[in-house]
Design a protein around this motif. Sequence first.
Motif, PDB file in Angstrom:
ATOM      1  N   GLY A  35      39.846  39.108  35.460  1.00 14.15           N
ATOM      2  CA  GLY A  35      39.664  40.113  36.329  1.00 14.15           C
ATOM      3  C   GLY A  35      40.179  41.401  35.561  1.00 14.15           C
ATOM      4  O   GLY A  35      39.545  42.398  36.157  1.00 14.15           O
ATOM      5  N   ILE A  75      45.503  42.019  38.433  1.00 13.36           N
ATOM      6  CA  ILE A  75      44.706  41.950  39.883  1.00 13.36           C
ATOM      7  C   ILE A  75      44.701  40.730  40.618  1.00 13.36           C
ATOM      8  O   ILE A  75      44.906  40.546  41.722  1.00 13.36           O
ATOM      9  CB  ILE A  75      43.284  42.426  39.553  1.00 13.36           C
ATOM     10  CG1 ILE A  75      42.404  42.892  40.865  1.00 13.36           C
ATOM     11  CG2 ILE A  75      42.336  41.497  38.729  1.00 13.36           C
ATOM     12  CD1 ILE A  75      43.134  44.134  41.533  1.00 13.36           C
ATOM     13  N   GLY A 100      32.463  47.284  40.823  1.00 12.86           N
ATOM     14  CA  GLY A 100      33.339  46.467  40.751  1.00 12.86           C
ATOM     15  C   GLY A 100      33.923  46.122  39.352  1.00 12.86           C
ATOM     16  O   GLY A 100      35.022  45.872  39.523  1.00 12.86           O
ATOM     17  N   PHE A 101      33.334  46.657  38.516  1.00  8.54           N
ATOM     18  CA  PHE A 101      34.026  46.552  37.092  1.00  8.54           C
ATOM     19  C   PHE A 101      35.145  47.449  36.727  1.00  8.54           C
ATOM     20  O   PHE A 101      36.062  46.751  36.174  1.00  8.54           O
ATOM     21  CB  PHE A 101      32.894  46.958  35.937  1.00  8.54           C
ATOM     22  CG  PHE A 101      33.295  46.575  34.630  1.00  8.54           C
ATOM     23  CD1 PHE A 101      32.896  45.073  34.444  1.00  8.54           C
ATOM     24  CD2 PHE A 101      33.661  47.194  33.679  1.00  8.54           C
ATOM     25  CE1 PHE A 101      33.261  44.565  32.974  1.00  8.54           C
ATOM     26  CE2 PHE A 101      34.037  46.710  32.314  1.00  8.54           C
ATOM     27  CZ  PHE A 101      33.806  45.360  32.095  1.00  8.54           C
ATOM     28  N   THR A 103      37.049  48.480  39.173  1.00  5.96           N
ATOM     29  CA  THR A 103      37.879  48.280  40.457  1.00  5.96           C
ATOM     30  C   THR A 103      39.435  47.786  40.059  1.00  5.96           C
ATOM     31  O   THR A 103      40.220  48.185  40.428  1.00  5.96           O
ATOM     32  CB  THR A 103      37.055  47.330  41.372  1.00  5.96           C
ATOM     33  OG1 THR A 103      35.782  48.122  41.522  1.00  5.96           O
ATOM     34  CG2 THR A 103      37.954  47.452  42.677  1.00  5.96           C
ATOM     35  N   PRO A 104      39.529  46.583  39.159  1.00  6.43           N
ATOM     36  CA  PRO A 104      40.943  45.906  39.067  1.00  6.43           C
ATOM     37  C   PRO A 104      41.913  47.010  38.712  1.00  6.43           C
ATOM     38  O   PRO A 104      42.988  47.143  38.920  1.00  6.43           O
ATOM     39  CB  PRO A 104      40.601  44.655  38.218  1.00  6.43           C
ATOM     40  CG  PRO A 104      39.284  44.375  38.725  1.00  6.43           C
ATOM     41  CD  PRO A 104      38.193  45.511  38.672  1.00  6.43           C
ATOM     42  N   ILE A 107      42.429  49.641  41.049  1.00  6.49           N
ATOM     43  CA  ILE A 107      43.576  49.099  42.017  1.00  6.49           C
ATOM     44  C   ILE A 107      45.051  49.082  41.541  1.00  6.49           C
ATOM     45  O   ILE A 107      45.929  49.561  42.019  1.00  6.49           O
ATOM     46  CB  ILE A 107      43.164  48.036  42.736  1.00  6.49           C
ATOM     47  CG1 ILE A 107      41.837  48.186  43.537  1.00  6.49           C
ATOM     48  CG2 ILE A 107      44.263  47.197  43.571  1.00  6.49           C
ATOM     49  CD1 ILE A 107      41.359  46.873  43.964  1.00  6.49           C
TER      50      ILE A 107
END
Lengths: 164, 789
Positions: A35, A75, A100-101, A103-104, A107
């Motif tokens: 992730g 993540i 989504g790349f 995203t971790p 976040i």
Amino acid sequence: MPTVTLTVNGRSVTADVDSRTLLVQMLRETLHLTGTHVGCDTSQCGACVVHVDGKAVKSCTTLAVQCEGATVVTIEGLAQDGKLHPMQEAFREHHGLQCGFCTPGMIMSAVDIVNRKGIVDEATIREELEGNICRCTGYHNIVRAVEAGAKAMVSGTPVRQAAE
Amino acid sequence: MTVTAIGAAVRRKEDHRFITGKGQYTDDINRPGQTHAYFLRSPHAHANLKKIDLSKAKHMPGVVAIYTGDDVAADKIGGLICGWMIHSKDGTPMRAGPHPILAQGKVRYVGDHVAVVIAETLSQAKDAAEAIVVDYEVLPAVVEAGKAQAKGAPQVHTEAPANTVYDWHIGDKAATEAAFKAAKHVTKLDIVNNRLVPNAMEPRAAIGEYDAGNDALTLYTTSQNPHVARLVLSAFIGIAPEHKLRVIAPDVGGGFGSKIFIYAEETVCVWAARKCGRPVKWTADRTEEFLCVAHGRDHVTRAELAIDADGKITGLRAKTIANMGAYLSTFASSVPTYLYATLLSGQYAIPNIYAEVDAVYTNTAPVDAYRGAGRPEATFVVERLVEAAAREIGMDPAAFRRRNFITKFPHQTPVIMTYDCGDYKASLAKAMEMADVKGFGKRRREAARRGKLRGLGYSTYIEACGIAPSQAVGSLGAGVGLWESAEVRVNPVGTVEILTGSHSHGQGHETTFAQLVSSRLGISIDNVSIVHGDTDKVQFGMGTYGSRSGAVGMSAISKALDKIEAKAKKVAAHVLEAAEADIDFKDGKFTVKGTDKSVDFGTVALNAYIAHKFNPQELEPGLKEGSFYDPTNFTFPAGCHICEIEVDQETGVARIVKWTAVDDFGNVINPMIVEGQVHGGIAQGVGQALLEGTVYTADGQLVTASYMDYAMPRAHDLPSFEVGMTVTPCPSNPLGIKGCGEAGAIAAPAAVINALTDALGTEDVPMPATPQALWSVIAKQSKAAIAAE
């Protein structure tokens, strides 16, 4: 080969690593926690952000051996007991991601911002996200997501209600 | 069970895996016995390869194999191809030089592929690459489009004299010249469209794997169109026949065009996997991406607009030199021609247009389609000209646009396109209201009191999406058809799998496509799964680019759903013991007209497979249908973006204070996803306008080869966006969809630069308008003002 022992997502892990192994390599290649991503080679993009002893760090410029004895959260370790972290919920609810790349890392940085600063306004979020690049969203929805995630983290109310 | 309607802002199905770190991108995949590839790349922009000495490197620890261009040639592996044939003015075909997957005899840009080292670990591969000794005979290089054709310029390919791949033209030259002769006013601009690096956050990656038992190959790769990759690798490069090659594009971390193309690295991985008998994995680091991914834009243009006494545009002409880099990438030739010059009419009724395009080779990375591909370059030319012309003739830029807008549809432009529908006045009016254009004067005066220069810029853009139909693109030189395929497989329990030839790399197809199916079949989106990106599962498809997945891909699904519904009605008729003509289907239920007899979709699906209730001689068991959908026209999304900007006179720093976008995408399936696409596009367009510039030194060294040197837009560089929509449903596809992916990137550069020229009171603003560039403009103006006093 040096041996490194860490606590990763609540689990104690020990591995023999090449001394030049980066934390991100150990996470991805040895522990198969994929992730955490690598988006650049200069620590500019933030796709690799994880928490080490409660602080956001870029795991692509951290040597694994530097983390001996540390507690690492990635993540994969953010959701607890099958329940998403409020910041994860907020990113989904506010469409704060596309491919989504990034995203971790995004976040993990966002959680760190709230841990340090609590509820944050738009200007602060934009400033604090300086170390993370997203190429898909134009940041608009990421900012909304972090605002909502912050409120949910601080107040404990679920994101869906907090967003309304 | 909840049915999700078309038009609902439903949250994305795919997000759960991405927000929990469970996405699977190519670099997350590892195969048993895997080796790692590292490419030795040319440090010179142009050099003869005199000798490559592998003697030391071969014996380094962990080395499995090292290959060079000689090995490729010995195996008769073909070079990379360009799939769109363009002819020069005199009718001769474009002059493309060879593009071997590993350099043969010569390197032509910094980063060109000299050798590949395959080793047990990546570190070992890198160590061994260090030990390769290459004897280069360095040659002079040319990097700028404007210098490539000069007498005595270094020749990149002997096949292309004067480095000219083609000199092409479109439109009526004589009529346009006559229009300019008769014009009351002519506006002239020299326009540079800066070279960009697409910078999807996921660097490209590939794993080649060989199955000796079946003599079959698998390639995992970061691709926007896996089927076309398989076709090119099979039919043209000769890696393996199509049925022996499986291409899998799993989760892909952004593409923006850069992952449409077939690259040397993935080709080498799959070729080398067979050669060394082990899986071969390669993942680019960011600098490799800067050096070798296909770049975008890079036009140098002289553009002119002819205007009559009534403020009507009577003609447009443009002469563009397009930098193609050192080799022709997969679709490079189509970008500055049929994707660019065919949109030079913009939103305006321009009776006479003539454009000339020279495509040139230089010693730089290949250039190909990047978000919008040709359309952003065209819009930039048209919208800069229109804004400048309005100012020159003393008209309000909005009023000048309104006077020249196309208002009757369909509209045939002088450059091929037939616009099907649109309401340009409506989007301009709505954007002006949302942007509070009326209050701008007051805001400008207030800013001036704070020492800031405030400007307002419009961009009323148009684009051509969903490139089609196949017959038309074929006549323009395309080597492939541009339809899309879909297969709908209904399982016996009533859940549905959609197999699509388009591909998602962030656009949210798993949600949007499921929404279409949910609303059509009356089932929950949770009961729909979308399968894409695997040539062993989906029979064929054309991938995702040019905003084609909605207009073309979803239309194919819609057509297949028509067939599903028709057959399901036949099955329902047997289940309900009624005549087929009496069966209605609505909200997931089949009913018999005029009765309360009904059966739900799931029961019909089950009965289609049980097949007890009907005679299989009359009706085949099962419920599975497919469609190959070829549209009748391009789609033409259009809109109006307004940028309000403030420039600090002391530092040259420009800050966007407000962004308003009103777009017409036709019918919208999921407004949340569509708005997200607009946001991302604006950010990339603003990046081009204010920050991003690819810089080569005169001898071809890329000095912007990392995020430390190439400025990417970050959160604090951008404002939040005001986004609105108008809707004129597209008449050329069954869903009325136009496409939204590129709008922001097309609209934004002109909006920003028009706002800056307004703020600074000069048309002489370069792109990217970095603080240094703007500061120089301001300093030049101050000097001129002092000199005038």
